[in-house]
Design an enzyme around this catalytic site. Structure first.
Site, PDB file in Angstrom:
ATOM      1  N   TYR A   1       0.831  -1.205   0.000  1.00  0.00           N
ATOM      2  CA  TYR A   1       0.000   0.000   0.000  1.00  0.00           C
ATOM      3  C   TYR A   1       0.867   1.258   0.000  1.00  0.00           C
ATOM      4  O   TYR A   1       0.599   2.200  -0.747  1.00  0.00           O
ATOM      5  CB  TYR A   1      -0.922  -0.008   1.218  1.00  0.00           C
ATOM      6  CG  TYR A   1      -1.832   1.193   1.305  1.00  0.00           C
ATOM      7  CD1 TYR A   1      -2.884   1.351   0.408  1.00  0.00           C
ATOM      8  CD2 TYR A   1      -1.658   2.167   2.286  1.00  0.00           C
ATOM      9  CE1 TYR A   1      -3.737   2.445   0.482  1.00  0.00           C
ATOM     10  CE2 TYR A   1      -2.499   3.260   2.367  1.00  0.00           C
ATOM     11  CZ  TYR A   1      -3.535   3.402   1.465  1.00  0.00           C
ATOM     12  OH  TYR A   1      -4.364   4.494   1.533  1.00  0.00           O
TER      13      TYR A   1
ATOM     14  N   LYS B   1       0.958   4.374  -2.799  1.00  0.00           N
ATOM     15  CA  LYS B   1       0.668   5.781  -2.508  1.00  0.00           C
ATOM     16  C   LYS B   1       1.896   6.676  -2.684  1.00  0.00           C
ATOM     17  O   LYS B   1       1.761   7.854  -3.035  1.00  0.00           O
ATOM     18  CB  LYS B   1       0.083   5.911  -1.099  1.00  0.00           C
ATOM     19  CG  LYS B   1      -1.317   5.308  -0.980  1.00  0.00           C
ATOM     20  CD  LYS B   1      -2.292   5.923  -1.979  1.00  0.00           C
ATOM     21  CE  LYS B   1      -3.724   5.426  -1.768  1.00  0.00           C
ATOM     22  NZ  LYS B   1      -4.674   6.064  -2.697  1.00  0.00           N
TER      23      LYS B   1
END
Length: 260
Positions: free
Chosen positions: A154, A158
């Site tokens: 993740y 990002k």
């Protein structure tokens, strides 16, 4: 003589228009409501949405942002219905934890195709439809600025969104199109609550509400977590004329978790 229909069409095409992916979730729903309240025509898309006829300046569209052609069709439909596109908000994304040893191809593929490619396809389609003065806002995360345990996939996605935002600000700036990102910390939405119930999350084995309360008390300067509405308000600011001199920025909404 100008017909009533022509007048109505002129009024419609003079109305500001925003497209929002992930527009039915907690944060996306707040963003859509904010723009609608401000008088924008709003087009929202998500996997759970159903196609709807334009009503009161609002349409819904089913969309999997991993599919480039689908994103392009959503933007084209928005312009077809409302005549223009002034702002585009890339909200759609997934947030899941998994330790390094357990990451496999389906997991990382879904993470990167949704968070990175989904955002890229949104930017690509929006930029092709926008004129000077347009604004793109990407929903990133505080995880795009610092790593955390069991969160490598993740965080990588990002960090990529933040890099994409900065790069596209330079690329699209000469056309008068601004690109910014918003980086929230935990927001109490049903989706995040569900994700924190995962056995690999930092709240594993704990009461999620208590975990978030402890996080707010020990990790934030304001001793609270931001709300979805506060995220929406920053998105609305960045998309509007008040932020006309701001581009290429990845701005935290974190109540002081990571002062910069």
């Amino acid at each position: 003589m100008i017909s009533l229909l022509h007048i109505l069409n002129m009024a419609k095409f003079n109305q500001h228009v925003v497209g929002i992916t992930g527009g039915t979730g907690g944060i996306g729903r707040e963003i859509a409501a904010l723009f609608h309240k401000r008088g924008y025509a709003v087009a929202v898309a998500s996997r759970r949405a159903r196609k709807s006829a334009s009503r009161r300046g609002w349409i819904s569209w089913p969309l999997d942002v991993r599919e480039r052609e689908g994103v392009r069709e959503f933007v084209q439909e928005t312009v077809k219905r409302f005549g223009r596109l002034d702002a585009f908000i890339n909200v759609a994304g997934i947030s899941l934890w998994k330790p390094l040893r357990a990451i496999d191809e389906p997991f990382i593929r879904d993470m990167l195709e949704t968070n990175v490619l989904g955002t890229l396809w949104g930017c690509q389609a929006a930029a092709a439809a926008m004129r000077r003065g347009g604004s793109i806002v990407n929903l990133s995360s505080l995880a795009g600025k610092r790593g955390s345990s069991n969160n490598s996939a993740y965080c990588a996605s990002k960090f990529a969104v933040n890099g994409m935002t900065q790069s596209l600000a330079k690329e699209l700036g000469p056309r008068g199109i601004r690109v910014n990102a918003v980086c929230p910390v935990y927001i109490r939405t049903p989706y995040i609550i569900g994700s924190l119930n995962d056995p690999d999350s930092p709240a594993a084995g704990k009461d999620v509400a208590q975990y978030l309360s402890n996080f707010a008390r020990t990790q934030t300067a304001l001793r609270r977590l931001p709300t979805a509405r506060e995220v929406a308000q920053l998105v609305g600011f960045l998309a509007g004329p008040e932020a006309s001199g701001i581009t290429g920025q990845c701005i935290n909404v974190d109540c002081g978790t990571l002062p910069q």
